[in-house]
Design an enzyme around this catalytic site. Structure first.
Site, PDB file in Angstrom:
ATOM      1  CG  HIS A   3      -1.836   1.180   1.286  1.00  0.00           C
ATOM      2  ND1 HIS A   3      -2.911   1.314   0.446  1.00  0.00           N
ATOM      3  CD2 HIS A   3      -1.834   2.277   2.083  1.00  0.00           C
ATOM      4  CE1 HIS A   3      -3.542   2.448   0.728  1.00  0.00           C
ATOM      5  NE2 HIS A   3      -2.903   3.048   1.720  1.00  0.00           N
ATOM      6  CB  THR A 184       5.122   8.623  -2.096  1.00  0.00           C
ATOM      7  OG1 THR A 184       6.038   9.722  -2.152  1.00  0.00           O
ATOM      8  CG2 THR A 184       3.690   9.132  -2.078  1.00  0.00           C
ATOM      9  CB  SER A 185       9.060   6.215  -2.892  1.00  0.00           C
ATOM     10  OG  SER A 185       8.415   6.542  -4.107  1.00  0.00           O
ATOM     11  NE  ARG A 186       6.473   0.557   2.185  1.00  0.00           N
ATOM     12  CZ  ARG A 186       5.235   0.589   1.684  1.00  0.00           C
ATOM     13  NH1 ARG A 186       4.735   1.730   1.237  1.00  0.00           N
ATOM     14  NH2 ARG A 186       4.498  -0.496   1.627  1.00  0.00           N
ATOM     15  CG  LEU A 187      11.757   7.912  -0.004  1.00  0.00           C
ATOM     16  CD1 LEU A 187      12.071   8.917  -1.106  1.00  0.00           C
ATOM     17  CD2 LEU A 187      13.056   7.301   0.555  1.00  0.00           C
TER      18      LEU A 187
END
Length: 207
Positions: A3, A184-187
């Protein structure tokens, strides 16, 4: 099951000046968002050998001194906190893509605070505290039900049930409080208040 988090983030400029104010802000937003039991938190403790255990409990109060919950002192978490008085808390506010992660020392609250909170509980919960020898092995459900009926009979003529002597509050006094905001983007944004010898500092952690 992946997700993507699309949160607006958390910057140092947006962060409150202290952890307590920031927690109060996020907790209020979790309540306003209608999250189910926003005061639910995972409490991690460890025994004398360092073997960890975790469970979900309900936060019952917080102030600049720490976070308070109540339990049977003879339960697994109670006995572990007695021999290894440190704990971790996690508030998992998943719908908001947020977590608050706390580490710190554990201390018992004073008896007056325990009695005041116990008096505010529903009578059924008060009886349950007397009926349950928390974390011990039961032969079956009937044993617990029998114990509850015995407690109800014992206090049938008592207006205000006192707190059991082995039951009370634990306060986690933080040395670190991390505010985690999904991005977003696991950042993700991770801003941590950390106690030092000269006061609290704020650190940004890599996601």
């Amino acid at each position: 099951m992946r997700h993507e988090y699309a949160g607006s983030g958390l910057t140092e400029a947006e962060l409150a000046g202290d952890w307590h104010t920031q927690f109060d802000r996020w907790f209020g937003e979790a309540v306003a968002a209608g999250l189910p039991e926003p005061n639910a938190m995972v409490v991690g403790t460890a025994d004398a050998a360092g073997r960890p255990s975790a469970r979900t409990v309900l936060l019952k109060g917080y102030d600049p001194d720490g976070f308070v919950f109540f339990t049977n002192y003879h339960s697994r978490k109670g006995t572990e906190a007695a021999v290894n008085p440190y704990a971790s808390l996690v508030f998992p506010w998943f719908p908001m893509h947020r977590q608050v992660i706390v580490t710190g020392a554990v201390q018992r609250v004073d008896r007056a605070e325990t009695e005041a909170y116990f008096a505010s509980r529903p009578r059924g919960s008060q009886l349950g505290a007397w009926a349950s020898t928390q974390s011990t092995v039961l032969p079956d459900r009937a044993a617990l039900d029998d114990s509850y009926r015995a407690a109800a009979q014992r206090f049938a003529e008592v207006g205000q049930i006192p707190a059991p002597p082995g039951w009370g509050g634990l306060r986690v006094c933080p040395d670190a409080v991390e505010f985690w905001q999904g991005r977003t983007s696991r950042l993700h944004d991770r801003l941590r208040f950390r106690r030092t010898e000269t006061g609290w500092i704020v650190q940004r952690l890599a996601p």
